[in-house]
Write an enzyme that holds these catalytic residues in place. Structure first.
Site, PDB file in Angstrom:
ATOM      1  N   ARG A 151      37.210  -7.844 -55.845  1.00  0.00           N
ATOM      2  CA  ARG A 151      35.836  -7.325 -55.686  1.00  0.00           C
ATOM      3  C   ARG A 151      35.827  -5.951 -55.040  1.00  0.00           C
ATOM      4  NH1 ARG A 151      34.394 -13.367 -54.208  1.00  0.00           N
ATOM      5  NH2 ARG A 151      36.119 -12.998 -52.805  1.00  0.00           N
ATOM      6  N   ILE A 152      36.590  -5.778 -53.961  1.00  0.00           N
ATOM      7  CA  ILE A 152      36.584  -4.477 -53.269  1.00  0.00           C
ATOM      8  C   ILE A 152      37.364  -3.449 -54.095  1.00  0.00           C
ATOM      9  CG2 ILE A 152      37.095  -3.243 -51.126  1.00  0.00           C
ATOM     10  CD1 ILE A 152      36.997  -5.969 -49.667  1.00  0.00           C
ATOM     11  N   ARG A 172      49.395  -9.705 -59.501  1.00  0.00           N
ATOM     12  CA  ARG A 172      50.430 -10.553 -60.081  1.00  0.00           C
ATOM     13  C   ARG A 172      50.107 -10.854 -61.548  1.00  0.00           C
ATOM     14  NH1 ARG A 172      51.817 -14.523 -55.331  1.00  0.00           N
ATOM     15  NH2 ARG A 172      49.979 -13.379 -54.698  1.00  0.00           N
ATOM     16  N   ARG A 229      45.299  -5.756 -45.210  1.00  0.00           N
ATOM     17  CA  ARG A 229      45.896  -6.385 -44.037  1.00  0.00           C
ATOM     18  C   ARG A 229      47.199  -5.668 -43.728  1.00  0.00           C
ATOM     19  NH1 ARG A 229      41.686  -8.113 -43.083  1.00  0.00           N
ATOM     20  NH2 ARG A 229      40.979 -10.267 -42.881  1.00  0.00           N
ATOM     21  N   ASP A 253      43.717   1.519 -41.953  1.00  0.00           N
ATOM     22  CA  ASP A 253      42.644   0.840 -41.219  1.00  0.00           C
ATOM     23  C   ASP A 253      43.175  -0.429 -40.569  1.00  0.00           C
ATOM     24  OD1 ASP A 253      39.948   0.277 -40.403  1.00  0.00           O
ATOM     25  OD2 ASP A 253      39.749  -1.128 -42.073  1.00  0.00           O
ATOM     26  N   GLU A 258      47.661  -5.933 -34.770  1.00  0.00           N
ATOM     27  CA  GLU A 258      46.419  -5.396 -34.170  1.00  0.00           C
ATOM     28  C   GLU A 258      46.084  -6.121 -32.867  1.00  0.00           C
ATOM     29  OE1 GLU A 258      43.424  -5.709 -37.203  1.00  0.00           O
ATOM     30  OE2 GLU A 258      44.612  -4.539 -38.609  1.00  0.00           O
ATOM     31  N   HIS A 276      40.578  -0.778 -37.685  1.00  0.00           N
ATOM     32  CA  HIS A 276      40.027  -1.882 -38.499  1.00  0.00           C
ATOM     33  C   HIS A 276      38.491  -1.829 -38.561  1.00  0.00           C
ATOM     34  CE1 HIS A 276      41.019  -6.187 -40.067  1.00  0.00           C
ATOM     35  NE2 HIS A 276      39.928  -5.713 -40.631  1.00  0.00           N
TER      36      HIS A 276
HETATM   37  C1  8YV Z   1      36.839  -8.509 -40.323  1.00  0.00           C
HETATM   38  C2  8YV Z   1      37.894  -8.096 -42.364  1.00  0.00           C
HETATM   39  O1  8YV Z   1      36.261  -9.667 -40.749  1.00  0.00           O
HETATM   40  O2  8YV Z   1      36.382  -9.255 -43.718  1.00  0.00           O
HETATM   41  C3  8YV Z   1      37.547  -9.125 -43.359  1.00  0.00           C
HETATM   42  O3  8YV Z   1      38.471  -9.805 -43.838  1.00  0.00           O
HETATM   43  O4  8YV Z   1      39.000  -7.719 -42.219  1.00  0.00           O
HETATM   44  C4  8YV Z   1      36.865  -7.557 -41.475  1.00  0.00           C
HETATM   45  O5  8YV Z   1      35.657  -7.403 -42.092  1.00  0.00           O
HETATM   46  C5  8YV Z   1      36.133  -7.990 -39.157  1.00  0.00           C
HETATM   47  O6  8YV Z   1      37.034  -7.181 -38.513  1.00  0.00           O
HETATM   48  C6  8YV Z   1      35.643  -9.060 -38.228  1.00  0.00           C
HETATM   49  O7  8YV Z   1      36.649  -9.919 -37.805  1.00  0.00           O
END
Ligand code: 8YV
Length: 309
Positions: A151-152, A172, A229, A253, A258, A276
């Site tokens: 989606r993103i 994949r 991630r 990001d 983290e 992030h």
């Molecule tokens: C986090 C994100 O949820 O949606 C995700 O998977 O990485 C971010 O939107 C946000 O940092 C809150 O935990």
């Protein structure tokens, strides 16, 4: 009777308020000894509200748990297997954050290529009168590789088209219903593109997909962007590639550990580092909070979530 819901970690104050009004909410953060509390009273809870975390131990500590509602789209730190074994559905917050995360990916691409942040540091340091800032790289018309066309990823591609970028992606398996070309090899995608944007899921299945070989293929004029991630990228390999100038630059990001960011990364000027913030706008966070609430509300009234991971 209001359903008894456990809140794990802190959530937005407005969401905590909304949850406390609708449910019999208990915040685990208020307990001096959370493990002892759960051992004693875990069986009270039928719902769990969390911001992306629920491991097997937490799920096991709540033997009557029926539903998990998580703030965020990523569920890599939720033990989906442990939840599924007990028939517990996991709600997340997809779609509402697509635009903001995609906006940030494009922002990082422009910044790292054009040196917005780095040249601002140059200006603020008073260096401009000593000479013009060195020429940087163009983004428009370049080649974009997307790792993870979901989606993103689609929202990033849509924006990149407005920059006349040529786009390919690696998943994949090829995605149906897209005119974007699938590249079966991530190394080949990295060799082909100028910008490699990581927007795949996190977790064991994608750990260190972007390794030394991929970074070398992206090369000294290539840029790596990660808005997914930290775990998807081998961070020590990334640091070495940047230090050796085998990679042109990176816009990050997310990080492996983290909120710790390696000092070696902070020492480099060809990287853009943000904490992030992909979904961190007032508008998007409000929509995510609403979905966390709506998922729980919907589950307890209809037995179904609005969005299930
Ligand atoms: C986090 C994100 O949820 O949606 C995700 O998977 O990485 C971010 O939107 C946000 O940092 C809150 O935990």
């Amino acid at each position: 009777m209001k359903p008894r819901v456990l809140q794990y970690g802190r959530l937005m104050p407005s969401l905590e308020k909304q949850l406390a009004e609708a449910f019999d909410l208990h915040r685990l953060v208020d307990e001096a000894d959370p493990s002892a509390f759960l051992a004693q009273r875990g069986a009270e809870f039928v719902g769990l509200a969390t911001a992306g975390f629920a491991d097997a131990a937490l799920i096991a500590a709540c033997p009557k748990l029926k539903v998990i509602s998580s703030f965020g789209v990523g569920v890599d730190k939720i033990d989906l297997k442990a939840a599924a074994e007990r028939g517990i559905p996991v709600g997340n917050t997809p779609d509402v954050l697509n635009d903001c995360v995609a906006d940030l990916a494009i922002g990082l691409m422009i910044d790292v290529a054009r040196g917005i942040g780095a040249s601002e540091r140059y200006l603020r340091a008073g260096s401009w009168p000593k000479g013009a800032y060195p020429l940087q790289r163009r983004m428009s018309g370049k080649k974009l590789g997307i790792l993870g066309l979901g989606r993103i990823g689609h929202a990033i591609a849509k924006r990149a088209l407005a920059f006349d970028m040529d786009i390919r992606y690696h998943n994949r398996r090829a995605v149906a219903d897209t005119s974007i070309a699938h590249e079966p090899s991530l190394v080949e995608l990295a060799r082909w593109c100028d910008f490699l944007v990581v927007i795949s899921a996190g977790g064991a299945g994608t750990k260190h997909l972007v390794n030394e070989e991929v970074l070398n293929a992206l090369g000294p004029e290539g840029f790596l962007i990660n808005v997914a991630r930290g775990s998807v990228v081998d961070e020590p390999a990334l640091v070495r590639a940047l230090q050796d100038k085998r990679l042109g630059g990176a816009g990050l990001d997310v990080f492996e550990n983290e909120p710790q960011v390696p000092a070696e990364l902070m020492a480099l000027d060809n990287v853009v580092l943000v904490p992030h913030i992909g979904s961190a706008t007032v508008e998007t966070r409000a929509a995510m909070a609403q979905r966390v609430f709506d998922n729980l509300k919907s589950y307890f009234s209809t037995g179904k979530l609005i969005s299930q991971a």
